[in-house]
Write a protein that holds these residues in place. Structure first.
Motif, PDB file in Angstrom:
ATOM      1  N   ASN A 272       0.829  -1.206   0.000  1.00 36.96           N
ATOM      2  CA  ASN A 272       0.000   0.000   0.000  1.00 36.96           C
ATOM      3  C   ASN A 272       0.864   1.257   0.000  1.00 36.96           C
ATOM      4  OD1 ASN A 272      -2.042   2.068   1.503  1.00 36.96           O
ATOM      5  ND2 ASN A 272      -3.190   0.436   0.487  1.00 36.96           N
ATOM      6  N   ILE A 273       2.045   1.165   0.630  1.00 36.56           N
ATOM      7  CA  ILE A 273       2.961   2.315   0.662  1.00 36.56           C
ATOM      8  C   ILE A 273       3.755   2.399  -0.647  1.00 36.56           C
ATOM      9  CG2 ILE A 273       5.021   3.259   1.778  1.00 36.56           C
ATOM     10  CD1 ILE A 273       3.944   2.001   4.410  1.00 36.56           C
ATOM     11  N   ALA A 274       4.352   1.282  -1.024  1.00 35.93           N
ATOM     12  CA  ALA A 274       5.285   1.317  -2.151  1.00 35.93           C
ATOM     13  C   ALA A 274       4.590   1.572  -3.486  1.00 35.93           C
ATOM     14  CB  ALA A 274       6.057  -0.005  -2.219  1.00 35.93           C
ATOM     15  N   GLY A 275       3.280   1.301  -3.540  1.00 46.59           N
ATOM     16  CA  GLY A 275       2.539   1.571  -4.766  1.00 46.59           C
ATOM     17  C   GLY A 275       2.511   3.044  -5.124  1.00 46.59           C
ATOM     18  N   ALA A 276       2.740   3.914  -4.128  1.00 44.98           N
ATOM     19  CA  ALA A 276       2.845   5.354  -4.339  1.00 44.98           C
ATOM     20  C   ALA A 276       1.605   5.961  -4.990  1.00 44.98           C
ATOM     21  CB  ALA A 276       4.097   5.693  -5.160  1.00 44.98           C
ATOM     22  N   LEU A 277       0.448   5.378  -4.718  1.00 48.22           N
ATOM     23  CA  LEU A 277      -0.771   5.934  -5.287  1.00 48.22           C
ATOM     24  C   LEU A 277      -1.279   7.091  -4.418  1.00 48.22           C
ATOM     25  CD1 LEU A 277      -2.608   2.604  -6.213  1.00 48.22           C
ATOM     26  CD2 LEU A 277      -1.585   4.266  -7.790  1.00 48.22           C
ATOM     27  N   PRO A 278      -1.725   8.162  -5.048  1.00 48.99           N
ATOM     28  CA  PRO A 278      -2.223   9.299  -4.254  1.00 48.99           C
ATOM     29  C   PRO A 278      -3.500   8.961  -3.488  1.00 48.99           C
ATOM     30  CG  PRO A 278      -2.567   9.685  -6.615  1.00 48.99           C
ATOM     31  CD  PRO A 278      -1.745   8.442  -6.499  1.00 48.99           C
ATOM     32  N   CYS A 279      -4.185   7.893  -3.929  1.00 44.69           N
ATOM     33  CA  CYS A 279      -5.439   7.535  -3.254  1.00 44.69           C
ATOM     34  C   CYS A 279      -5.237   6.469  -2.188  1.00 44.69           C
ATOM     35  CB  CYS A 279      -6.453   7.051  -4.288  1.00 44.69           C
ATOM     36  SG  CYS A 279      -5.895   5.595  -5.181  1.00 44.69           S
ATOM     37  N   ALA A 280      -3.999   6.044  -1.958  1.00 43.48           N
ATOM     38  CA  ALA A 280      -3.762   4.995  -0.952  1.00 43.48           C
ATOM     39  C   ALA A 280      -4.194   5.493   0.421  1.00 43.48           C
ATOM     40  CB  ALA A 280      -2.283   4.610  -0.939  1.00 43.48           C
TER      41      ALA A 280
ATOM     42  N   GLN B 133      21.267  -3.959  -0.811  1.00 47.28           N
ATOM     43  CA  GLN B 133      22.566  -4.573  -0.526  1.00 47.28           C
ATOM     44  C   GLN B 133      23.534  -3.563   0.045  1.00 47.28           C
ATOM     45  OE1 GLN B 133      23.973  -6.659  -4.028  1.00 47.28           O
ATOM     46  NE2 GLN B 133      23.851  -8.600  -2.921  1.00 47.28           N
ATOM     47  N   ARG B 134      23.267  -2.288  -0.257  1.00 48.19           N
ATOM     48  CA  ARG B 134      24.144  -1.244   0.260  1.00 48.19           C
ATOM     49  C   ARG B 134      23.902  -1.002   1.744  1.00 48.19           C
ATOM     50  NH1 ARG B 134      22.305   3.415  -2.046  1.00 48.19           N
ATOM     51  NH2 ARG B 134      20.475   2.370  -2.865  1.00 48.19           N
ATOM     52  N   GLY B 135      22.844  -1.560   2.263  1.00 46.73           N
ATOM     53  CA  GLY B 135      22.516  -1.368   3.675  1.00 46.73           C
ATOM     54  C   GLY B 135      21.122  -0.811   3.847  1.00 46.73           C
ATOM     55  N   ASP B 136      20.811  -0.465   5.098  1.00 45.79           N
ATOM     56  CA  ASP B 136      19.485   0.066   5.408  1.00 45.79           C
ATOM     57  C   ASP B 136      19.538   1.576   5.549  1.00 45.79           C
ATOM     58  OD1 ASP B 136      18.578  -2.475   5.454  1.00 45.79           O
ATOM     59  OD2 ASP B 136      18.325  -2.598   7.648  1.00 45.79           O
ATOM     60  N   ARG B 137      18.427   2.214   5.267  1.00 46.96           N
ATOM     61  CA  ARG B 137      18.295   3.614   5.675  1.00 46.96           C
ATOM     62  C   ARG B 137      16.864   3.846   6.128  1.00 46.96           C
ATOM     63  NH1 ARG B 137      17.028   7.606   0.746  1.00 46.96           N
ATOM     64  NH2 ARG B 137      16.437   6.097  -0.859  1.00 46.96           N
ATOM     65  N   TRP B 138      16.760   4.733   7.095  1.00 47.78           N
ATOM     66  CA  TRP B 138      15.445   5.079   7.647  1.00 47.78           C
ATOM     67  C   TRP B 138      15.073   6.464   7.165  1.00 47.78           C
ATOM     68  CZ3 TRP B 138      12.027   2.223  10.479  1.00 47.78           C
ATOM     69  CH2 TRP B 138      12.485   1.004  10.998  1.00 47.78           C
ATOM     70  N   LEU B 139      13.820   6.657   6.827  1.00 52.04           N
ATOM     71  CA  LEU B 139      13.384   8.018   6.560  1.00 52.04           C
ATOM     72  C   LEU B 139      11.918   8.176   6.944  1.00 52.04           C
ATOM     73  CD1 LEU B 139      12.795   8.740   2.777  1.00 52.04           C
ATOM     74  CD2 LEU B 139      13.204   6.466   3.634  1.00 52.04           C
ATOM     75  N   PRO B 140      11.539   9.421   7.233  1.00 48.11           N
ATOM     76  CA  PRO B 140      10.131   9.649   7.574  1.00 48.11           C
ATOM     77  C   PRO B 140       9.271   9.360   6.342  1.00 48.11           C
ATOM     78  CG  PRO B 140      11.469  11.599   8.060  1.00 48.11           C
ATOM     79  CD  PRO B 140      12.318  10.678   7.270  1.00 48.11           C
ATOM     80  N   LEU B 141       8.116   8.773   6.558  1.00 52.18           N
ATOM     81  CA  LEU B 141       7.224   8.464   5.441  1.00 52.18           C
ATOM     82  C   LEU B 141       6.839   9.742   4.688  1.00 52.18           C
ATOM     83  CD1 LEU B 141       5.589   6.309   3.924  1.00 52.18           C
ATOM     84  CD2 LEU B 141       3.750   6.644   5.587  1.00 52.18           C
ATOM     85  N   ASP B 142       6.778  10.866   5.427  1.00 51.09           N
ATOM     86  CA  ASP B 142       6.447  12.159   4.811  1.00 51.09           C
ATOM     87  C   ASP B 142       7.331  12.458   3.613  1.00 51.09           C
ATOM     88  OD1 ASP B 142       5.242  12.194   7.216  1.00 51.09           O
ATOM     89  OD2 ASP B 142       6.261  13.979   7.977  1.00 51.09           O
ATOM     90  N   GLU B 143       8.545  11.936   3.646  1.00 47.89           N
ATOM     91  CA  GLU B 143       9.505  12.303   2.601  1.00 47.89           C
ATOM     92  C   GLU B 143       9.598  11.255   1.505  1.00 47.89           C
ATOM     93  OE1 GLU B 143      13.168  12.980   4.697  1.00 47.89           O
ATOM     94  OE2 GLU B 143      12.192  14.376   6.093  1.00 47.89           O
ATOM     95  N   PHE B 144       8.692  10.301   1.545  1.00 48.22           N
ATOM     96  CA  PHE B 144       8.839   9.147   0.657  1.00 48.22           C
ATOM     97  C   PHE B 144       8.269   9.377  -0.743  1.00 48.22           C
ATOM     98  CE2 PHE B 144       7.759   4.530  -0.353  1.00 48.22           C
ATOM     99  CZ  PHE B 144       9.076   4.162  -0.596  1.00 48.22           C
ATOM    100  N   PHE B 145       7.269  10.271  -0.848  1.00 45.47           N
ATOM    101  CA  PHE B 145       6.578  10.437  -2.133  1.00 45.47           C
ATOM    102  C   PHE B 145       6.907  11.790  -2.746  1.00 45.47           C
ATOM    103  CE2 PHE B 145       3.690   7.953   0.706  1.00 45.47           C
ATOM    104  CZ  PHE B 145       3.783   6.733   0.072  1.00 45.47           C
ATOM    105  N   PRO B 146       7.931  11.878  -3.580  1.00 40.95           N
ATOM    106  CA  PRO B 146       8.335  13.179  -4.114  1.00 40.95           C
ATOM    107  C   PRO B 146       7.356  13.685  -5.175  1.00 40.95           C
ATOM    108  CG  PRO B 146       9.680  11.453  -5.094  1.00 40.95           C
ATOM    109  CD  PRO B 146       8.795  10.788  -4.078  1.00 40.95           C
ATOM    110  N   GLU B 147       6.768  12.813  -5.927  1.00 36.86           N
ATOM    111  CA  GLU B 147       5.833  13.248  -6.962  1.00 36.86           C
ATOM    112  C   GLU B 147       4.908  12.092  -7.318  1.00 36.86           C
ATOM    113  OE1 GLU B 147       7.787  13.043 -11.133  1.00 36.86           O
ATOM    114  OE2 GLU B 147       9.358  13.786  -9.773  1.00 36.86           O
ATOM    115  N   PHE B 148       3.926  12.382  -8.159  1.00 29.36           N
ATOM    116  CA  PHE B 148       2.893  11.412  -8.499  1.00 29.36           C
ATOM    117  C   PHE B 148       3.479  10.065  -8.930  1.00 29.36           C
ATOM    118  CE2 PHE B 148       0.352   9.302 -11.783  1.00 29.36           C
ATOM    119  CZ  PHE B 148      -0.814   9.074 -11.070  1.00 29.36           C
ATOM    120  N   GLY B 149       3.041   9.026  -8.273  1.00 36.82           N
ATOM    121  CA  GLY B 149       3.411   7.675  -8.687  1.00 36.82           C
ATOM    122  C   GLY B 149       4.860   7.303  -8.418  1.00 36.82           C
ATOM    123  N   ARG B 150       5.615   8.182  -7.724  1.00 36.60           N
ATOM    124  CA  ARG B 150       7.030   7.874  -7.495  1.00 36.60           C
ATOM    125  C   ARG B 150       7.364   7.867  -6.013  1.00 36.60           C
ATOM    126  NH1 ARG B 150      11.298  11.204  -9.134  1.00 36.60           N
ATOM    127  NH2 ARG B 150      12.465   9.618  -7.998  1.00 36.60           N
TER     128      ARG B 150
END
Lengths: 772, 303, 170
Positions: B121-129, B147-164
């Motif tokens: 539901n998150i990774a689909g990046a749909l605006p209607c999710a 493989q490069r490792g893990d990184r944490w980020l706030p979900l707020d910053e996850f969707f830069p633009e439509f569908g991405r």
């Protein structure tokens, strides 16, 4: 006397589960898509991406060369004969030949070893189109210079009807009160869950057989013969279980049917087609979107003196049965009311959209929405109670309408009373909290129409040596319960159990000819034929039994699988014994035939004069809604309906039909809308074509239906229709309830939350303008 | 016409561990490789030929991505492959994250919730999710693994633009972490759709309220929207309007007004932008009131 | 490209070892490879519920589920186990006797979903039943008879359970 007959029913009148329900519930009923034949190929259709174009060329070579593809066909593989319902309106082709007229029209077909390959082959078909200007709205299509869809239909007029009864001008001149309104209805789909599917076999001896989920197999049979230009006797249509019909295309021959047969002919293999739901929702067969202008004149106490209706229907690219659709709208304009003077003018216009035809309730639904919405406004303007104005104008038993409908039974007044009681109308109307409202709506339907072409039904009964009954008719069960009610009628007459009757599905090689399942005709038309056939069997058996028992055959009755001397009930013989005696000793085949043609009464389809149906049934309902004033969302919290379906022969099936019809109308009124932009269906998916779910409906306690029981003399054992009428009043009831809740009068379907919210803003503004 | 076709041909692999997944996606592009979580959207994307991957990596067998765990610091950790149904039945979710439970229950029907996952539901990046707005207002952080490792980020910053999303081609959403909500907090998600259920969201509003100790003013308010803009987003300016203030009609009007100004809902055949704005206005106020009510009733209860 | 892959599916308690293509949905494999056509195909996108089967007891849309991913799981369909399934049979009887079956195309999916519902919640309220039917379309009945059938099935199963229970246990 009628009461007495009903009390004496042995089989009829008792809620009876569908005979095929156990099989269906076990997942063992074979639907068309469930058929699998050895060597079977899978077909797919290529559809036009353009709303209007000339086909310049089709290159099938790449598709044909794809491994696994067995044949590719185009329109040129067929004889080029148009088929359709009426001689004047035959405009369908199995596949387009030189012109496509809507997005989704069938252009070519492939058969391959599996569906994947067939789909892949479609991508390899190369069609060169020359785009033509397209037109989507009827007003535009009627203008001079508009693109023309069909040469024989100048101005894109697909059908036109006009009728007038009484002196309309004089009546309007006399009227104390006149109002005009315009209503707009939208494109909605049947929404049956089973997609169209068929399997075709055209054998090397020239015999073509189609297995398919058809509502009207004989119509399909004739149309196949027409489009393939072969003798009907070379075609056999075998009905499978039908997963819902509602006239969504299963009443006609479709391109997939022709292509399955033609591809079978070319490959020597059975060929199966199944539509995806996207195809089902994209192609034709939907309700006619209409603009309805309605002018009504009344006395000051609300008695209707005259109605004048002008109707413009967006017919889409082909005729289907659109000519009858608009005729019916005019014919049913008045029902369930007394309208002494009426005038009706209508045009059905070709446009570059998917074509329109019948859908549960046909065009009566649109007319009832318009008329019963307007009637409510008239009542308000004249200060008359909404139920009272309906009573004042109600048709009654024995009435003859100006267009010649002879009303035998019509318990409309009682329907209104029952709904008022069940819904608590008088304790609710005007007394509900803000944004909660209750509305009333009425409608009517007919029990099968007398048509120009094939109108009559037939039935045949053959007794088997174990005393069971082999019953065939040409009527199909599409879920409404035909196989059960026909078996019940036969069982009632023959004095056997429902389970003793084996009702076969329709097979054009074996079952009697019949127009099919549509127009609420089956219980009345076919039911009468079955009753007659069973009576004929009784006559034959009574003759034999009378002789063997030494009893006057007039004294014999059929009950509990026995033939009994009514004067001395100790004298009895089992049905089985008599049948075996007749067969084994006399070599007789005990068969009975029955027919029903609704008399040879003629309808004048030019003037609209004539008694269109043997019987008419009224319906009334009340709907309670709660509207969210901040979003416009409508919650349907209660629905109470009453219908005069005559004497319900199978109350369980009648209940299923009327509730189903009401819910479909809720969907059409509130949620469903086939959205087209430049001819392209934007929502060909159940995700976006939104039919009601279980959570969208009132709770069981607030969702009630009552039958007002009458004894219809034309019906078998007093019965009338049940499957369509019940939906006709619901949309107006919803519109009236929303108005009651919010003051927003919606004249355009669907009634979306958006239209209600912006309507509310308008109402509030008006109030503000008017001051406190 | 775009048909809903049968699935395109692809190769299927079923890794057993997150490491294995990271190895499989390292150095690949989204065009060639597709991660299949629940599949309820992904299968349709493939059937519509919006995506035609060469290889599908099925995640249903990666047990280590399926968990709902309370961590020692009081936060809740949810594996990306946790099905919506599992979220609904997890005691920790019902007890402390009512907003998440309420939102999840509004998605689809039982069949869909049994399969669809939080990660999908998150990774689909749909605006209607529906989950992202609720998770954002709960302060969700997500773990991206590669493989490069893990990184944490706030979900707020996850969707830069439509569908991405900001995830690189070699990263996947592996985990969602939610801080423990304050004791005097409450949230609600209002999903508007035409029917009662099973619809695409026309507009979704998530409001999360934290009261001050006295229970009379807003310590914090978070607002996030589905279908209010080309991506799910937080209305950060609107969130500040009531901070430190009591709940008043005027205050709510001001928040709603600001939220509308921050929104840019689109007009489509599904709904007009103008109507979506009306919904944002109405539902923002309603959601804040409801969240406030919940926070007030929870005040004083043990976290 | 990998083409056919061997899988072992357990359907209604019976094991089927078959070779399938990875892009086959469970619905396709049930209907086309195993000949189990009781599970219906309609909308193809998880909206109508006609293709519902149980995977490890949970209702799923088999049109949105890859068959390869069902490997190693217990799949239950409307056809039921060869020896019969009392729960399924009770639900089917209730659907028949309450008039919940009309055209019958939605029925197998509804029945299977009901089995999952009643296994989780033996005495659902009307609202819970309606919620459980979200994702199942029926165009014939208006759902009234279906809700009534599920109520009836729940009662029937509870009666059966109480008869099975040792005396004195209540």
């Amino acid at each position: 006397m009628n009461e007495q007959i009903r009390r004496e029913f042995q089989v009829l009148g008792k809620p009876t589960p569908k005979k095929d329900a156990p099989l269906k519930a076990a997942g063992r009923a074979e639907f068309a898509d469930d058929i699998n034949m050895p060597g079977m190929l899978h077909g797919k259709l290529l559809r036009s991406p353009h709303p209007h174009a000339r086909i310049v060329s089709i290159d099938t070579s790449r598709a044909a060369a794809l491994p696994g593809v067995r044949a590719v066909i185009t329109g040129k593989d067929f004889p080029g004969v148009r088929y359709g319902n009426l001689p004047r309106t035959r405009d369908y082709l199995p596949l387009a030949i030189d012109t496509v007229r809507y997005i989704g029209e069938e252009v070519a077909a492939v058969a391959a070893i599996d569906e994947d390959t067939a789909e892949e082959a479609l991508d390899l078909l190369q069609v060169e189109y020359e785009l033509l200007p397209a037109v989507f709205e009827p007003e535009e299509a009627m203008k001079p210079g508009a693109p023309q869809l069909h040469a024989p239909a100048p101005g894109n007029i697909s059908a036109h009807t006009e009728s007038q009864f009484g002196d309309v001008a004089a009546a309007f001149a006399e009227a104390d009160y006149v109002r005009e309104d315009v209503f707009e209805t939208h494109a909605v789909k049947q929404g049956m869950l089973e997609p169209h599917a068929c399997v075709g076999v055209w054998d090397s001896f020239g015999k073509a057989t189609l297995w398919s989920c058809k509502m009207s197999p004989y119509t399909v049979w004739r149309q196949l013969a027409m489009g393939l230009d072969i003798k009907p006797s070379d075609i056999r249509v075998v009905q499978t279980y039908v997963g819902g019909g509602f006239s969504g295309g299963k009443q006609e021959a479709m391109p997939m049917d022709f292509c399955a047969l033609m591809l079978s002919k070319k490959t020597g293999r059975p060929v199966k087609f199944v539509h995806t739901m996207e195809e089902v929702l994209t192609i034709g067969h939907m309700r006619h979107p209409m603009k309805i202008w309605l002018r009504t004149g009344t006395t000051k106490d609300g008695r209707i003196l005259a109605q004048h209706c002008k109707l413009l229907a967006n017919g889409g690219a082909y005729s289907s049965i659109g000519g009858f659709s608009i005729f019916l709208a005019g014919a049913m304009l008045n029902l369930p009311y007394r309208v002494p003077n009426m005038k009706f003018e209508s045009d059905r216009v070709y446009t570059n959209n998917g074509f329109c035809g019948a859908l549960r309730g046909h065009t009566v639904v649109q007319m009832c929405f318009a008329r019963d919405s307007q009637l409510e406004r008239i009542a308000e303007d004249l200060g008359i109670d909404p139920l009272e104005i309906r009573r004042r104008n109600a048709l009654h038993d024995g009435d003859v309408t100006p267009n010649g409908f002879r009303i035998n039974t019509f318990a409309f007044d009682e329907c209104i009373t029952r709904v008022a009681e069940m819904s608590g109308w008088y304790s609710k109307r005007g007394k509900l909290p803000k944004y909660r409202g209750i509305g009333f709506g009425c409608g009517a339907h007919l029990s099968g129409a007398r048509l120009m072409g094939h109108s009559a039904s037939a039935a045949e009964i053959r007794m088997l040596e174990d005393g069971t009954v082999h019953l065939t008719t040409g009527s199909t069960d599409v879920g409404q319960g035909v196989e059960t009610v026909m078996s019940m009628i036969a069982a009632e007459v023959l004095g056997v159990e429902v389970d003793d009757v084996n009702y076969l599905k329709v097979d054009s090689a074996a079952t009697p000819l019949d127009p099919g399942t549509f127009g609420s005709r089956v219980t009345l038309f076919t039911g009468n034929a079955v009753k007659q056939a069973a009576e004929e069997v009784c006559r034959q058996l009574a003759e034999i039994a009378g002789e063997r028992m030494g009893v006057d055959q007039q004294d014999l009755v059929f009950r509990k699988r026995e033939i009994i001397n009514r004067k001395d009930e100790r004298q009895r013989v089992s049905l089985k014994e008599i049948v075996r005696w007749a067969m084994f000793q006399q070599g007789r085949v005990i068969t009975g035939r029955g027919t029903y043609g609704a008399s040879e009464e003629k309808i004048d389809f030019q003037t609209g004069q004539g008694n269109l149906s043997p019987a008419y049934n009224p319906t009334a309902c009340a709907v309670e809604v709660e509207v969210d004033p901040e979003t416009g969302f409508v919650d349907v919290v209660g629905l109470w309906g009453a219908d005069d379906s005559g004497t319900p022969l199978n109350p369980m099936a009648v209940r299923g039909q009327v509730i189903g019809a009401a819910v479909m109308s809720i969907g059409h009124a509130l949620y469903e809308n086939l959205i087209r932009v430049d001819g392209k269906v934007m929502n060909p998916s159940f995700r976006d074509y939104k039919m009601p779910q279980a959570t969208d409906l009132p709770k069981l306690a607030d969702f009630q239906h009552a039958n007002v029981i009458t004894w219809e003399p034309e019906g078998p054992f007093g019965a009338k229709e049940a499957g369509q009428g019940a939906g006709t009043g619901v949309i107006a009831a919803l519109a009236n309830a929303i108005y009651d809740a919010t003051g927003v009068r919606l004249t355009r379907l669907p009634m979306t939350p958006e239209s209600i919210l912006f309507g509310l803003k308008g109402v509030q503004q008006q109030k503000g303008n008017r001051g406190p | 016409m775009t048909y809903l076709k049968r699935l395109p041909k692809f190769e299927y692999v079923s890794p057993r561990s997150l490491d294995e997944v990271c190895g499989l996606i390292a150095g690949t592009s989204d065009d060639e490789v597709m991660l299949l979580a629940g599949g309820t959207d992904a299968i349709l994307q493939m059937r519509r030929r919006e995506r035609v991957p060469r290889r599908v990596i099925g995640l249903k067998g990666v047990a280590e991505l399926e968990f709902v765990r309370e961590r020692a610091d009081g936060s809740l950790a949810i594996g990306a492959m946790t099905a919506l149904h599992t979220l609904l039945s997890a005691p920790a979710v019902s007890q402390r994250y009512d907003l998440l439970r309420e939102t999840t229950a509004q998605i689809g029907g039982p069949e869909l919730r049994n399969v669809a996952t939080i990660g999908g539901n998150i990774a689909g990046a749909l605006p209607c999710a529906d989950l992202p707005p609720a998770l954002m207002t709960l302060g969700a952080r997500i773990r991206l693994s590669s493989q490069r490792g893990d990184r944490w980020l706030p979900l707020d910053e996850f969707f830069p633009e439509f569908g991405r999303t900001v995830a690189e081609d070699d990263e996947l959403v592996a985990e969602i972490s939610l801080p423990r909500p304050a004791s005097n907090s409450g949230g609600t998600y209002l999903k508007f759709h035409d029917r009662h259920s099973m619809d695409m969201t026309v507009v979704g509003v998530s409001a999360f309220v934290v009261l001050d100790d006295d229970g009379r003013t807003f310590r914090d308010l978070k607002l996030a929207y589905a279908n209010g803009a080309p991506t799910v987003f937080r209305a950060r300016r609107a969130e500040t309007v009531l901070r430190g203030h009591a709940l008043t009609d005027e205050g709510l009007e001001a928040v709603a007004e600001t939220a509308c100004a921050e929104s840019s809902p689109r007009t489509s055949w599904r709904a007009n932008g103008e109507y979506r704005l009306e919904l944002i206005r109405a539902l923002t106020k309603r959601a804040i009131r409801l969240a406030w009510g919940k926070a007030s009733s929870r005040k004083g209860t043990k976290p | 490209m990998i083409d056919l892959i061997p899988v072992s599916l357990r359907v209604n308690g019976v094991r089927y070892d078959i070779d399938i293509r990875p892009w086959r949905t469970l619905l396709e494999v049930l209907r086309e490879s195993l000949g189990m056509t009781g599970t219906k195909r309609s909308c193809g996108e998880g909206q109508c519920g006609t293709c519902t089967v149980l995977i490890d007891g949970k209702a799923v849309n088999s049109c949105l589920y890859l068959a390869v991913e069902a490997q190693g799981k217990e799949i239950a369909t409307i056809e039921g186990p060869p020896a019969g399934d009392p729960a399924l049979q009770q639900i089917q009887r209730s659907f028949v006797s309450k008039g919940a079956v009309q055209c019958g195309f939605c029925t197998p999916g509804m029945v299977v979903a009901t089995k999952a519902l009643l296994a989780d919640n033996p005495a659902p309220s009307e609202d819970e039943i309606r919620e459980a039917l979200v994702g199942h379309l029926c165009r014939c009945t208006g759902y009234v008879q279906i809700v009534e059938a599920i109520q009836d099935a729940a009662r029937g199963m509870q009666d059966a359970a109480s008869q099975m229970a040792p005396k004195g246990s209540d």
